[in-house]
Design a protein around this motif. Structure first.
Motif: not given
Length: 420
Positions: A233-234, A51-56, A47-49, A188-189
């Motif tokens: 970003a990933w 803005s505090a949400d799981i985006n991808a 999981p890629i975080e 992960m950020q």
């Protein structure tokens, strides 16, 4: 669902899995569709975080290693579909029928070889053989159309036996990996590519579990026709920068260039201790600006040197120690290392041209060697680069030195044994 619905559903999922590979990840909303059919996959994606949400959700080393062990992308897509027990059910019946067929042959090695090819998945096949619910038959299955679209043939065909074994074996390994975790992987950020924020986020950019895209020449060669550029970003991904970009901007956008400069910085700092260190040398007869290979050695306190192989070999070992996976995939074969060495060549030329590295000529019939350029060496200890080459990259630096010392201890010991 009936066979027609299952095949249609499998085709849709296969397309999403193709996107997963070609993008190196999936948006969270798309990933949710895949997880619904294959819950085990949630334990295998990172999981890629944002803005505090799981985006991808991004690829991880087990998934990349699985693709590397298979002969084509279609096999990887089927292996992931097999994480759904209903979808792999017919494949187990096929493998069971093949084992029964092999067991009836005069040569027992046919069955032995088949079991070896199945690996851990032979446990599933044995359970299918012992089951009285279904008699294993070699027939076309409910996912036949999906199999043809991905492989060009159906898995019930005689020529498909090796592929069937590879798919089930990879599926078993992935299932075991997903089962070993009681909960999904921690988030992960996102990767920070803004040069002004690099020092703040460098440690998280290069944290364990991250994925590093191969240098552009190899990325283009090894990627399928449907490959699309991953999201920066990933995945740590080299991107174009303006000609007049500062070193900090280059380090933020070009992870391979940064990694090579960290290697040079460790060499420089180690040499200052006057207790041995790293040596990056150019084999005789090569162009310093376009080397086909750079040799890496570690020097002992007394000046003795132990070879650590080529620069590509050392970097791949380093990434393994850091638990950073290479994408799309790269074996550790001699040919693969030679390919990576050649892909690093233009970067070394760029480092020399931009006065980040320097090449020092040696005496006649002796190899010259590379070092960090004095200009960059001085800059690393002052703003804005000091934080980047200070505590923020400490894990990288420590791992480089530890790996070199480990190689010195092991290979130095082996060479002394051979002299006895």
């Amino acid at each position: 669902m009936d066979e027609k619905e299952m095949d249609s559903h499998a085709q849709q999922l296969a397309q999403l899995l193709g996107q997963l590979w070609s993008h190196a990840g999936l948006n969270a909303s798309i990933a949710a569709l895949v997880f619904k059919a294959m819950p085990a996959l949630q334990h295998l994606l990172q999981p890629i975080e944002i803005s505090a949400d799981i985006n991808a959700y991004c690829l991880t080393k087990p998934l990349i290693q699985a693709q590397n062990a298979l002969s084509q992308l279609g096999e990887w897509q089927l292996a992931l579909l097999g994480l759904n027990p209903e979808m792999r059910g017919h494949w187990l019946q096929l493998a069971a029928a093949r084992c029964r067929e092999a067991g009836a042959m005069a040569d027992p090695q046919v069955l032995v070889k088949l079991i070896q090819q199945l690996g851990g998945a032979s446990q599933w096949v044995l359970a299918a053989l012992n089951s009285t619910d279904v008699t294993p038959l070699i027939t076309q299955g409910p996912l036949a159309q999906t199999e043809r679209e991905l492989l060009g043939y159906s898995l019930h065909e005689n020529a498909a036996i090796p592929a069937l074994c590879r798919i089930l074996r990879a599926c078993f390994i992935l299932q075991a990996s997903s089962s070993s975790s009681a909960r999904p992987v921690s988030a992960m950020q996102r990767i920070e590519t803004n040069s002004h924020q690099l020092s703040k986020h460098l440690a998280s950019n290069w944290c364990a579990g991250r994925v590093l895209a191969l240098p552009q020449p190899l990325l283009s060669e090894s990627s399928p026709s449907q490959w699309q550029k991953p999201n920066a970003a990933w995945v740590l991904l080299s991107q174009p920068v303006p000609e007049q970009a500062s070193p900090l901007e280059r380090f933020a956008q070009q992870p391979w260039l940064f990694l090579l400069c960290v290697l040079g910085f460790v060499q420089d700092a180690w040499a200052a201790e006057q207790r041995g260190g790293l040596v990056f040398s150019l084999p005789l007869g090569q162009n310093a600006f376009a080397p086909s290979q750079v040799s890496v050695a570690v020097q002992g306190v007394e000046g003795d040197e132990v070879s650590l192989g080529s620069l590509a070999t050392f970097i791949v070992q380093l990434l393994g120690e850091l638990n950073i996976a290479l994408y799309p995939s790269l074996t550790q074969s001699v040919e693969a290392m030679q390919q990576l060495d050649r892909a690093l060549s233009p970067m070394i030329g760029e480092l020399l041209g931009r006065k980040m590295w320097q090449f020092i000529e040696a005496g006649r019939h002796e190899p010259g060697h590379y070092r960090l350029h004095p200009d960059l060496s001085d800059a690393c200890y002052s703003l804005p680069l000091a934080p980047v080459f200070g505590i923020k990259s400490q894990r990288l630096q420590q791992t480089i030195k530890q790996l070199a010392l480990k190689g010195y201890a092991e290979k130095g010991y082996d060479s002394k044994k051979s002299e006895v």
